[in-house]
Design a protein around this motif. Structure first.
Motif, PDB file in Angstrom:
ATOM      1  N   TYR A  44       0.822  -1.205   0.000  1.00  0.00           N
ATOM      2  CA  TYR A  44       0.000   0.000   0.000  1.00  0.00           C
ATOM      3  C   TYR A  44       0.857   1.257   0.000  1.00  0.00           C
ATOM      4  O   TYR A  44       0.404   2.340   0.325  1.00  0.00           O
ATOM      5  CB  TYR A  44      -1.021   0.007   1.139  1.00  0.00           C
ATOM      6  CG  TYR A  44      -0.490  -0.410   2.490  1.00  0.00           C
ATOM      7  CD1 TYR A  44      -0.041   0.518   3.404  1.00  0.00           C
ATOM      8  CD2 TYR A  44      -0.478  -1.747   2.847  1.00  0.00           C
ATOM      9  CE1 TYR A  44       0.432   0.129   4.642  1.00  0.00           C
ATOM     10  CE2 TYR A  44      -0.023  -2.145   4.088  1.00  0.00           C
ATOM     11  CZ  TYR A  44       0.431  -1.192   4.984  1.00  0.00           C
ATOM     12  OH  TYR A  44       0.892  -1.590   6.208  1.00  0.00           O
ATOM     13  N   ASP A  52      -0.924  -1.162  -9.826  1.00  0.00           N
ATOM     14  CA  ASP A  52      -1.872  -2.206 -10.223  1.00  0.00           C
ATOM     15  C   ASP A  52      -1.178  -3.427 -10.800  1.00  0.00           C
ATOM     16  O   ASP A  52      -1.570  -4.558 -10.527  1.00  0.00           O
ATOM     17  CB  ASP A  52      -2.887  -1.644 -11.220  1.00  0.00           C
ATOM     18  CG  ASP A  52      -3.820  -0.622 -10.586  1.00  0.00           C
ATOM     19  OD1 ASP A  52      -3.919  -0.595  -9.343  1.00  0.00           O
ATOM     20  OD2 ASP A  52      -4.432   0.160 -11.340  1.00  0.00           O
ATOM     21  N   SER A  73      -5.868  -5.520   1.588  1.00  0.00           N
ATOM     22  CA  SER A  73      -5.606  -4.505   0.570  1.00  0.00           C
ATOM     23  C   SER A  73      -6.014  -3.135   1.101  1.00  0.00           C
ATOM     24  O   SER A  73      -6.815  -3.020   2.024  1.00  0.00           O
ATOM     25  CB  SER A  73      -6.364  -4.816  -0.727  1.00  0.00           C
ATOM     26  OG  SER A  73      -7.762  -4.772  -0.514  1.00  0.00           O
ATOM     27  N   ALA A  74      -5.470  -2.095   0.490  1.00  0.00           N
ATOM     28  CA  ALA A  74      -5.779  -0.728   0.895  1.00  0.00           C
ATOM     29  C   ALA A  74      -6.990  -0.170   0.144  1.00  0.00           C
ATOM     30  O   ALA A  74      -7.435   0.934   0.431  1.00  0.00           O
ATOM     31  CB  ALA A  74      -4.565   0.163   0.664  1.00  0.00           C
ATOM     32  N   GLU A  75      -7.507  -0.957  -0.785  1.00  0.00           N
ATOM     33  CA  GLU A  75      -8.650  -0.502  -1.572  1.00  0.00           C
ATOM     34  C   GLU A  75      -9.540  -1.692  -1.912  1.00  0.00           C
ATOM     35  O   GLU A  75      -9.151  -2.844  -1.747  1.00  0.00           O
ATOM     36  CB  GLU A  75      -8.170   0.197  -2.842  1.00  0.00           C
ATOM     37  CG  GLU A  75      -7.236  -0.645  -3.659  1.00  0.00           C
ATOM     38  CD  GLU A  75      -6.418   0.168  -4.650  1.00  0.00           C
ATOM     39  OE1 GLU A  75      -5.861  -0.472  -5.558  1.00  0.00           O
ATOM     40  OE2 GLU A  75      -6.319   1.383  -4.530  1.00  0.00           O
ATOM     41  N   ASP A  76     -10.726  -1.376  -2.402  1.00  0.00           N
ATOM     42  CA  ASP A  76     -11.662  -2.422  -2.800  1.00  0.00           C
ATOM     43  C   ASP A  76     -11.174  -3.045  -4.106  1.00  0.00           C
ATOM     44  O   ASP A  76     -11.125  -2.373  -5.136  1.00  0.00           O
ATOM     45  CB  ASP A  76     -13.055  -1.816  -2.985  1.00  0.00           C
ATOM     46  CG  ASP A  76     -14.132  -2.850  -3.247  1.00  0.00           C
ATOM     47  OD1 ASP A  76     -13.813  -3.977  -3.688  1.00  0.00           O
ATOM     48  OD2 ASP A  76     -15.304  -2.533  -3.004  1.00  0.00           O
ATOM     49  N   LYS A  93     -14.216  -4.599   5.824  1.00  0.00           N
ATOM     50  CA  LYS A  93     -13.444  -3.368   5.732  1.00  0.00           C
ATOM     51  C   LYS A  93     -13.283  -2.849   7.154  1.00  0.00           C
ATOM     52  O   LYS A  93     -14.263  -2.716   7.885  1.00  0.00           O
ATOM     53  CB  LYS A  93     -14.179  -2.343   4.862  1.00  0.00           C
ATOM     54  CG  LYS A  93     -13.467  -1.025   4.730  1.00  0.00           C
ATOM     55  CD  LYS A  93     -14.137  -0.107   3.721  1.00  0.00           C
ATOM     56  CE  LYS A  93     -15.476   0.382   4.173  1.00  0.00           C
ATOM     57  NZ  LYS A  93     -16.041   1.431   3.322  1.00  0.00           N
ATOM     58  N   ARG A 104      -8.361  -0.923   5.710  1.00  0.00           N
ATOM     59  CA  ARG A 104      -7.855  -2.165   5.133  1.00  0.00           C
ATOM     60  C   ARG A 104      -9.066  -3.023   4.781  1.00  0.00           C
ATOM     61  O   ARG A 104     -10.014  -3.136   5.553  1.00  0.00           O
ATOM     62  CB  ARG A 104      -6.960  -2.918   6.122  1.00  0.00           C
ATOM     63  CG  ARG A 104      -5.755  -2.137   6.559  1.00  0.00           C
ATOM     64  CD  ARG A 104      -4.832  -1.738   5.430  1.00  0.00           C
ATOM     65  NE  ARG A 104      -3.977  -2.868   5.111  1.00  0.00           N
ATOM     66  CZ  ARG A 104      -3.423  -3.048   3.936  1.00  0.00           C
ATOM     67  NH1 ARG A 104      -3.602  -2.205   2.977  1.00  0.00           N
ATOM     68  NH2 ARG A 104      -2.658  -4.081   3.720  1.00  0.00           N
ATOM     69  N   TYR A 105      -9.009  -3.604   3.608  1.00  0.00           N
ATOM     70  CA  TYR A 105     -10.015  -4.552   3.157  1.00  0.00           C
ATOM     71  C   TYR A 105      -9.409  -5.955   3.322  1.00  0.00           C
ATOM     72  O   TYR A 105      -8.287  -6.182   2.903  1.00  0.00           O
ATOM     73  CB  TYR A 105     -10.362  -4.320   1.695  1.00  0.00           C
ATOM     74  CG  TYR A 105     -11.035  -2.999   1.424  1.00  0.00           C
ATOM     75  CD1 TYR A 105     -12.410  -2.922   1.251  1.00  0.00           C
ATOM     76  CD2 TYR A 105     -10.287  -1.823   1.343  1.00  0.00           C
ATOM     77  CE1 TYR A 105     -13.026  -1.706   0.998  1.00  0.00           C
ATOM     78  CE2 TYR A 105     -10.897  -0.601   1.090  1.00  0.00           C
ATOM     79  CZ  TYR A 105     -12.263  -0.549   0.921  1.00  0.00           C
ATOM     80  OH  TYR A 105     -12.870   0.647   0.672  1.00  0.00           O
TER      81      TYR A 105
END
Length: 112
Positions: A44, A52, A73-76, A93, A104-105
């Motif tokens: 992250y 990506d 992960s830091a995003e969806d 989340k 965090r997800y």
């Protein structure tokens, strides 16, 4: 885990909770073994390059070496997981700090 200090901290955390798990220091693409599960904290941007392409490479290598994957992960990243044919078993989340602004997800997935 590519970062040796982070890998050692993970080993300490696992021992504290009485888990015996193999934490490998190195790049996931260099792993030839197979595992029942892989736990992956995607970059992250604090300690490792976040982009990506790198994230997708890590996910694909986790799929290659394990039957079940737990990803942080830091995003969806739901769309990316579905595109990689991962079955999302559970997810949540959570806020990682007191303010809850560092999200965090967590994704629990089966391969296949």
């Amino acid at each position: 885990e590519i970062n040796s200090k982070t890998a050692e901290n993970a080993r300490k955390n696992l021992r504290y909770f009485n888990y015996e798990a193999k934490v490998i220091t190195g790049d996931i693409q260099d792993i030839d073994d197979s595992f029942d599960a892989a736990i992956v904290d995607l970059p992250y941007g604090n300690f490792s390059l976040k982009n990506d392409e790198n994230q997708l490479k890590i996910i694909r290598n986790a799929i290659r070496i394990s039957k079940k994957i737990v990803l942080a992960s830091a995003e969806d990243i739901r769309d990316e997981l579905v595109q990689e044919n991962l079955k999302i078993i559970d997810h949540c989340k959570i806020g990682k700090n007191k303010n809850g602004d560092f999200l965090r997800y967590i994704w629990v997935c089966e391969v296949g």
